[in-house]
Design a protein around this motif. Structure first.
Motif, PDB file in Angstrom:
ATOM      1  N   VAL A  58       0.921  -1.427  -0.180  1.00  0.00           N
ATOM      2  CA  VAL A  58      -0.223  -0.192  -0.177  1.00  0.00           C
ATOM      3  C   VAL A  58       0.877   0.789   0.107  1.00  0.00           C
ATOM      4  N   VAL A  89       2.350   1.807  -3.728  1.00  0.00           N
ATOM      5  CA  VAL A  89       1.310   2.521  -4.260  1.00  0.00           C
ATOM      6  C   VAL A  89       0.922   3.902  -4.293  1.00  0.00           C
ATOM      7  N   PHE A  90       0.596   3.676  -2.781  1.00  0.00           N
ATOM      8  CA  PHE A  90       0.399   5.611  -3.029  1.00  0.00           C
ATOM      9  C   PHE A  90       2.331   6.037  -3.045  1.00  0.00           C
ATOM     10  N   TRP A 145      -3.943   1.833 -11.651  1.00  0.00           N
ATOM     11  CA  TRP A 145      -4.844   1.711 -10.444  1.00  0.00           C
ATOM     12  C   TRP A 145      -6.313   1.134 -10.110  1.00  0.00           C
ATOM     13  N   ALA A 161      -4.437  -2.610  -9.724  1.00  0.00           N
ATOM     14  CA  ALA A 161      -3.856  -2.804  -8.511  1.00  0.00           C
ATOM     15  C   ALA A 161      -5.413  -2.928  -7.561  1.00  0.00           C
ATOM     16  N   LEU A 162      -6.703  -2.782  -7.668  1.00  0.00           N
ATOM     17  CA  LEU A 162      -7.677  -2.841  -6.938  1.00  0.00           C
ATOM     18  C   LEU A 162      -8.023  -4.573  -7.832  1.00  0.00           C
ATOM     19  N   LEU A 175      -4.789  -2.615  -2.537  1.00  0.00           N
ATOM     20  CA  LEU A 175      -5.278  -1.511  -1.445  1.00  0.00           C
ATOM     21  C   LEU A 175      -5.902  -1.784  -0.895  1.00  0.00           C
ATOM     22  N   LYS A 176      -6.729  -3.370  -0.378  1.00  0.00           N
ATOM     23  CA  LYS A 176      -7.640  -4.120   0.886  1.00  0.00           C
ATOM     24  C   LYS A 176      -6.780  -3.668   2.232  1.00  0.00           C
ATOM     25  N   TRP A 177      -7.844  -3.139   2.460  1.00  0.00           N
ATOM     26  CA  TRP A 177      -6.953  -3.080   4.164  1.00  0.00           C
ATOM     27  C   TRP A 177      -7.645  -3.959   4.810  1.00  0.00           C
TER      28      TRP A 177
END
Length: 119
Positions: free
Chosen positions: A64, A67-68, A107, A110-111, A116-118
Motif C-alpha cells: 500500500v 502504491v501510494f 490503479w 491494483a484494485l 489496496l484492500k485494508w
C-alpha cells in the motif's frame, strides 16, 4: 581543458560548501550535559514500552505504501503540465490524457489484484 574549468570550479565550490557546512554543524552542535534515561527507550513520548519494538508487519502495508508513493509521484508530474497547458498545444493535451489513462489502468489493476484492500 578550458571547457572543463567552470565544471571543476563548480564542483570545488559545491564540495567545499558541503564540507564546511558539515564541519560547522559538528563544531557548533548543541550537546546535552548528561544523557537522559529516556533516550534509551524505544519511544521518547513518556510512555513506558509494553512490548518488544521489533514486530513483524504484514507485507500488505508495504505494498500500500509503494502504491501510494507511485501514484503520488505520478500526480506530481501533472503540476508542471497544468501550469503550462495553454502554451503546450493539442499534442500535449492528448499525451496527458494518455498518461492519465495509463495511470488509471494501473490503479484498476491494483484494485483487481487486491493490493489496496485494508484488512
Amino acid at each position: 581543458m578550458e571547457q572543463w574549468a567552470p565544471v571543476v570550479v563548480f564542483l570545488a565550490i559545491a564540495l567545499s560548501v558541503g564540507f564546511v557546512t558539515l564541519l560547522a554543524a559538528r563544531l557548533l552542535a548543541v550537546r546535552a550535559k548528561r544523557q537522559a534515561e529516556t533516550k534509551l527507550y524505544n519511544y521518547e513520548c513518556g510512555e513506558a514500552p509494553v512490548h518488544q519494538a521489533w514486530i513483524r508487519f504484514h507485507p500488505r502495508y508495504y505494498v500500500v505504501a509503494l502504491v501510494f508513493i507511485l501514484f503520488d509521484v505520478e500526480a506530481a508530474f501533472l503540476i508542471p503540465w497544468a501550469l503550462n497547458v495553454r502554451g503546450l498545444g493539442t499534442l500535449a493535451l492528448i499525451e496527458m490524457f494518455l498518461f492519465a489513462a495509463i495511470l488509471l489502468l494501473g490503479w484498476v489493476y491494483a484494485l483487481r489484484k487486491g493490493a489496496l484492500k485494508w484488512q
